[in-house]
Design an enzyme around this catalytic site. Structure first.
Site, PDB file in Angstrom:
ATOM      1  CG  HIS A   9       1.459 -25.792  22.421  1.00  0.00           C
ATOM      2  ND1 HIS A   9       1.048 -26.037  21.126  1.00  0.00           N
ATOM      3  CD2 HIS A   9       2.199 -26.865  22.786  1.00  0.00           C
ATOM      4  CE1 HIS A   9       1.519 -27.221  20.744  1.00  0.00           C
ATOM      5  NE2 HIS A   9       2.217 -27.735  21.729  1.00  0.00           N
ATOM      6  CB  CYS A  66       7.225 -23.403  17.279  1.00  0.00           C
ATOM      7  SG  CYS A  66       8.641 -24.060  16.394  1.00  0.00           S
ATOM      8  N   GLY A  67       8.197 -24.569  19.778  1.00  0.00           N
ATOM      9  CA  GLY A  67       8.984 -25.257  20.807  1.00  0.00           C
ATOM     10  C   GLY A  67      10.460 -25.300  20.463  1.00  0.00           C
ATOM     11  N   GLY A  69      11.604 -24.044  17.259  1.00  0.00           N
ATOM     12  CA  GLY A  69      11.882 -23.049  16.219  1.00  0.00           C
ATOM     13  C   GLY A  69      11.928 -23.681  14.835  1.00  0.00           C
ATOM     14  N   GLY A  71       9.610 -25.929  13.274  1.00  0.00           N
ATOM     15  CA  GLY A  71       8.326 -25.834  12.561  1.00  0.00           C
ATOM     16  C   GLY A  71       8.070 -24.405  12.121  1.00  0.00           C
ATOM     17  CG  HIS A  99      26.442 -11.373   5.002  1.00  0.00           C
ATOM     18  ND1 HIS A  99      27.545 -12.204   4.933  1.00  0.00           N
ATOM     19  CD2 HIS A  99      26.897 -10.198   5.516  1.00  0.00           C
ATOM     20  CE1 HIS A  99      28.616 -11.554   5.369  1.00  0.00           C
ATOM     21  NE2 HIS A  99      28.247 -10.335   5.739  1.00  0.00           N
ATOM     22  NE  ARG A 134      30.612  -9.512   0.217  1.00  0.00           N
ATOM     23  CZ  ARG A 134      30.805 -10.019   1.412  1.00  0.00           C
ATOM     24  NH1 ARG A 134      30.969 -11.311   1.576  1.00  0.00           N
ATOM     25  NH2 ARG A 134      30.863  -9.227   2.474  1.00  0.00           N
TER      26      ARG A 134
HETATM   27  C1  RB5 Z   1       4.671 -28.421  19.733  1.00  0.00           C
HETATM   28  O1  RB5 Z   1       4.583 -29.398  20.701  1.00  0.00           O
HETATM   29  C2  RB5 Z   1       5.987 -28.483  18.961  1.00  0.00           C
HETATM   30  O2  RB5 Z   1       6.010 -29.617  18.174  1.00  0.00           O
HETATM   31  C3  RB5 Z   1       6.144 -27.234  18.148  1.00  0.00           C
HETATM   32  O3  RB5 Z   1       6.089 -26.121  18.979  1.00  0.00           O
HETATM   33  C4  RB5 Z   1       7.464 -27.069  17.422  1.00  0.00           C
HETATM   34  O4  RB5 Z   1       8.551 -27.353  18.244  1.00  0.00           O
HETATM   35  C5  RB5 Z   1       7.602 -27.670  16.101  1.00  0.00           C
HETATM   36  O5  RB5 Z   1       8.646 -27.481  15.436  1.00  0.00           O
END
Ligand code: RB5
Length: 151
Positions: A9, A66-67, A69, A71, A99, A134
């Site tokens: 979401h 995600c909100g 990035g 997670g 790289h 490398r």
């Molecule tokens: C959701 O509310 C949020 O925690 C998720 O999208 C994200 O940001 C987690 O890293």
């Protein structure tokens, strides 16, 4: 190039915008969800299947949103062969591929807007891994860590 995309979401709105941008540019994109905005959904449920597809070669590159990035990048990197990173500027979007052979770009839907996302994704999809000695050496070391830790 087979591109996959997924978001919870927190990244849903940006995911929809990115799909439009990519389709306008004639890229074919597989959407691993979420299929609709659900404030109670959990990012591993969507980023996991995307990362599995990249890990198995079903997708060449992935876009995980995600909100923040954060997670998304943590989940994606649990899959063998996935090299995912949270990206906020175009130098790393390109150099991460050249790289480090980055194959999933992670974006924060609450952090960046569609115009910056477009720049980052273009830099990401246009970039190619250079395969220089490398970089190969470093990726081999990563692979060896992965083989030890993912047994
Ligand atoms: C959701 O509310 C949020 O925690 C998720 O999208 C994200 O940001 C987690 O890293």
């Amino acid at each position: 190039m087979k591109i996959g995309i997924a978001a919870d979401h927190g990244g849903f709105a940006l995911k929809q915008q990115i799909i439009e941008i990519l389709e306008e540019m004639d890229f074919s994109v597989t959407d691993f969800g979420a299929g609709k905005l659900n404030p109670a959904d959990d990012y591993p449920d969507f980023i996991g299947p995307l990362a599995r597809a990249v890990s198995s070669g079903l997708a060449d590159r992935g876009i995980a949103v995600c909100g923040s990035g954060v997670g998304a990048s943590i989940v994606a990197n649990k899959f063998p062969g996935v090299r995912a990173a949270l990206i906020t500027e175009s130098y790393s979007a390109r150099q991460g591929v050249e790289h480090d052979n980055m194959n999933i770009i992670c974006l924060g839907g609450r952090v960046i807007g569609p115009e910056l996302a477009k720049e980052l994704i273009l830099a990401f999809v246009k970039a190619h891994y250079t395969g220089e000695a490398r970089h190969e050496r470093r990726l081999k070391k990563l692979e060896s860590i992965e083989n030890q830790m993912f047994k």
